[in-house]
Design a protein around this motif. Structure first.
Motif, PDB file in Angstrom:
ATOM      1  N   CYS A  22     -23.015  -3.963   2.191  1.00 16.36           N
ATOM      2  CA  CYS A  22     -22.245  -2.741   2.429  1.00 16.36           C
ATOM      3  C   CYS A  22     -21.271  -2.563   1.285  1.00 16.36           C
ATOM      4  CB  CYS A  22     -21.496  -2.838   3.748  1.00 16.36           C
ATOM      5  SG  CYS A  22     -20.366  -1.457   4.045  1.00 16.36           S
ATOM      6  N   ALA A  23     -21.377  -1.433   0.614  1.00 16.69           N
ATOM      7  CA  ALA A  23     -20.488  -1.113  -0.495  1.00 16.69           C
ATOM      8  C   ALA A  23     -19.524  -0.023  -0.060  1.00 16.69           C
ATOM      9  CB  ALA A  23     -21.297  -0.656  -1.701  1.00 16.69           C
ATOM     10  N   ALA A  24     -18.252  -0.268  -0.234  1.00 15.43           N
ATOM     11  CA  ALA A  24     -17.230   0.706   0.127  1.00 15.43           C
ATOM     12  C   ALA A  24     -16.752   1.439  -1.115  1.00 15.43           C
ATOM     13  CB  ALA A  24     -16.058   0.013   0.810  1.00 15.43           C
ATOM     14  N   SER A  25     -16.623   2.738  -1.002  1.00 15.38           N
ATOM     15  CA  SER A  25     -16.104   3.537  -2.101  1.00 15.38           C
ATOM     16  C   SER A  25     -15.142   4.572  -1.538  1.00 15.38           C
ATOM     17  CB  SER A  25     -17.241   4.231  -2.854  1.00 15.38           C
ATOM     18  OG  SER A  25     -17.937   5.115  -2.003  1.00 15.38           O
ATOM     19  N   GLY A  26     -14.322   5.120  -2.420  1.00 13.95           N
ATOM     20  CA  GLY A  26     -13.376   6.116  -1.957  1.00 13.95           C
ATOM     21  C   GLY A  26     -12.300   6.385  -2.974  1.00 13.95           C
ATOM     22  N   SER A  27     -11.209   6.905  -2.477  1.00 13.65           N
ATOM     23  CA  SER A  27     -10.142   7.340  -3.364  1.00 13.65           C
ATOM     24  C   SER A  27      -9.341   6.188  -3.940  1.00 13.65           C
ATOM     25  CB  SER A  27      -9.207   8.301  -2.613  1.00 13.65           C
ATOM     26  OG  SER A  27      -8.703   7.663  -1.459  1.00 13.65           O
ATOM     27  N   GLN A  28      -9.497   5.012  -3.421  1.00 13.40           N
ATOM     28  CA  GLN A  28      -8.794   3.856  -3.960  1.00 13.40           C
ATOM     29  C   GLN A  28      -9.781   2.894  -4.605  1.00 13.40           C
ATOM     30  OE1 GLN A  28      -7.638   3.400   0.317  1.00 13.40           O
ATOM     31  NE2 GLN A  28      -7.460   1.284  -0.350  1.00 13.40           N
ATOM     32  N   SER A  29      -9.289   2.094  -5.512  1.00 14.85           N
ATOM     33  CA  SER A  29     -10.172   1.242  -6.301  1.00 14.85           C
ATOM     34  C   SER A  29     -10.513  -0.068  -5.611  1.00 14.85           C
ATOM     35  CB  SER A  29      -9.533   0.946  -7.659  1.00 14.85           C
ATOM     36  OG  SER A  29      -8.290   0.275  -7.471  1.00 14.85           O
ATOM     37  N   SER A  30      -9.703  -0.457  -4.628  1.00 16.56           N
ATOM     38  CA  SER A  30      -9.932  -1.756  -3.999  1.00 16.56           C
ATOM     39  C   SER A  30      -9.746  -1.668  -2.494  1.00 16.56           C
ATOM     40  CB  SER A  30      -8.986  -2.803  -4.585  1.00 16.56           C
ATOM     41  OG  SER A  30      -9.119  -4.035  -3.909  1.00 16.56           O
ATOM     42  N   PHE A  31     -10.603  -2.398  -1.789  1.00 14.25           N
ATOM     43  CA  PHE A  31     -10.518  -2.454  -0.331  1.00 14.25           C
ATOM     44  C   PHE A  31     -10.275  -3.874   0.149  1.00 14.25           C
ATOM     45  CE2 PHE A  31     -11.763   1.858   0.433  1.00 14.25           C
ATOM     46  CZ  PHE A  31     -12.473   2.194  -0.701  1.00 14.25           C
ATOM     47  N   THR A  32      -9.817  -4.709  -0.741  1.00 12.55           N
ATOM     48  CA  THR A  32      -9.695  -6.124  -0.395  1.00 12.55           C
ATOM     49  C   THR A  32      -8.656  -6.382   0.693  1.00 12.55           C
ATOM     50  OG1 THR A  32      -8.143  -6.438  -2.210  1.00 12.55           O
ATOM     51  CG2 THR A  32     -10.455  -6.902  -2.661  1.00 12.55           C
ATOM     52  N   ILE A  33      -7.714  -5.451   0.885  1.00 11.12           N
ATOM     53  CA  ILE A  33      -6.665  -5.705   1.871  1.00 11.12           C
ATOM     54  C   ILE A  33      -7.098  -5.312   3.278  1.00 11.12           C
ATOM     55  CG2 ILE A  33      -4.851  -5.411   0.158  1.00 11.12           C
ATOM     56  CD1 ILE A  33      -4.278  -2.669   1.404  1.00 11.12           C
ATOM     57  N   TYR A  34      -8.287  -4.709   3.394  1.00  9.98           N
ATOM     58  CA  TYR A  34      -8.703  -4.188   4.690  1.00  9.98           C
ATOM     59  C   TYR A  34      -9.770  -5.049   5.346  1.00  9.98           C
ATOM     60  CZ  TYR A  34      -6.510  -0.027   2.749  1.00  9.98           C
ATOM     61  OH  TYR A  34      -5.631   0.841   2.192  1.00  9.98           O
ATOM     62  N   PRO A  35      -9.691  -5.154   6.674  1.00  5.29           N
ATOM     63  CA  PRO A  35     -10.785  -5.809   7.387  1.00  5.29           C
ATOM     64  C   PRO A  35     -12.064  -4.993   7.264  1.00  5.29           C
ATOM     65  CG  PRO A  35      -8.843  -5.566   8.791  1.00  5.29           C
ATOM     66  CD  PRO A  35      -8.615  -4.733   7.580  1.00  5.29           C
ATOM     67  N   MET A  36     -13.167  -5.685   7.211  1.00  3.08           N
ATOM     68  CA  MET A  36     -14.480  -5.044   7.188  1.00  3.08           C
ATOM     69  C   MET A  36     -15.383  -5.789   8.162  1.00  3.08           C
ATOM     70  SD  MET A  36     -14.987  -4.347   3.081  1.00  3.08           S
ATOM     71  CE  MET A  36     -16.412  -3.271   3.304  1.00  3.08           C
ATOM     72  N   GLY A  37     -16.448  -5.130   8.580  1.00  5.99           N
ATOM     73  CA  GLY A  37     -17.318  -5.804   9.517  1.00  5.99           C
ATOM     74  C   GLY A  37     -18.584  -5.035   9.813  1.00  5.99           C
ATOM     75  N   TRP A  38     -19.294  -5.567  10.792  1.00  7.57           N
ATOM     76  CA  TRP A  38     -20.587  -5.005  11.182  1.00  7.57           C
ATOM     77  C   TRP A  38     -20.670  -4.841  12.696  1.00  7.57           C
ATOM     78  CZ3 TRP A  38     -24.207  -3.661   7.511  1.00  7.57           C
ATOM     79  CH2 TRP A  38     -24.002  -4.150   6.227  1.00  7.57           C
ATOM     80  N   TYR A  39     -21.215  -3.701  13.098  1.00  2.20           N
ATOM     81  CA  TYR A  39     -21.614  -3.452  14.468  1.00  2.20           C
ATOM     82  C   TYR A  39     -23.121  -3.203  14.458  1.00  2.20           C
ATOM     83  CZ  TYR A  39     -17.119  -2.866  16.907  1.00  2.20           C
ATOM     84  OH  TYR A  39     -15.911  -3.075  17.510  1.00  2.20           O
ATOM     85  N   ARG A  40     -23.704  -3.206  15.643  1.00  2.55           N
ATOM     86  CA  ARG A  40     -25.101  -2.824  15.748  1.00  2.55           C
ATOM     87  C   ARG A  40     -25.322  -2.041  17.044  1.00  2.55           C
ATOM     88  NH1 ARG A  40     -28.150  -8.657  16.920  1.00  2.55           N
ATOM     89  NH2 ARG A  40     -27.660  -8.782  19.152  1.00  2.55           N
ATOM     90  N   GLN A  41     -26.377  -1.251  17.029  1.00  2.00           N
ATOM     91  CA  GLN A  41     -26.730  -0.493  18.217  1.00  2.00           C
ATOM     92  C   GLN A  41     -28.245  -0.486  18.369  1.00  2.00           C
ATOM     93  OE1 GLN A  41     -25.159   3.521  18.427  1.00  2.00           O
ATOM     94  NE2 GLN A  41     -25.336   3.499  20.648  1.00  2.00           N
TER      95      GLN A  41
END
Length: 117
Positions: A22-41
């Motif tokens: 999973c690659a995160a992109s957006g208005s900021q250059s880094s997402f290291t401070i945020y939790p990330m994870g996976w769900y499934r359905q």
């Protein structure tokens, strides 16, 4: 705005392995401070948490994937991974990545994982 994009899903036989990215992109250059994870359905079922990882690398797993799945992240690439081993037919689902920021939780569109012989 944050946009996670998943990849790596597919068809695999029972007992096989897949690695989701999973690659995160957006208005900021880094997402290291945020939790990330996976769900499934799975079809006909509610979305359920699979695994998550904090900014400092702490991991949490659902009971049904412990010892089989491993979540990891690469801060430099703004990516989170889900290594899935010993896959079972009941792991068949759409897997969604998310990033949880101070402005909200952002979801990818999902990647299909099918475990079947």
């Amino acid at each position: 705005q944050v946009q996670p994009v998943e990849s790596g899903g597919g068809l695999v036989q029972p007992g096989g392995s897949l690695r989701l990215s999973c690659a995160a992109s957006g208005s900021q250059s880094s997402f290291t401070i945020y939790p990330m994870g996976w769900y499934r359905q799975a079809p006909g079922k509610e979305r359920e948490s699979v695994a998550d990882i904090s900014s400092d690398g702490r991991q949490n797993y659902a009971e049904f994937v412990k010892a089989r799945f491993t979540i990891s992240r690469d801060g430099a690439k703004n990516k989170v991974y889900l290594q899935m081993n010993s896959l079972k037919p009941e792991d068949t689902a759409v897997y969604y990545c998310y990033v949880r920021t101070q402005t909200g939780t952002y979801w990818g569109l999902g990647t299909q994982v099918t475990v079947s012989s």
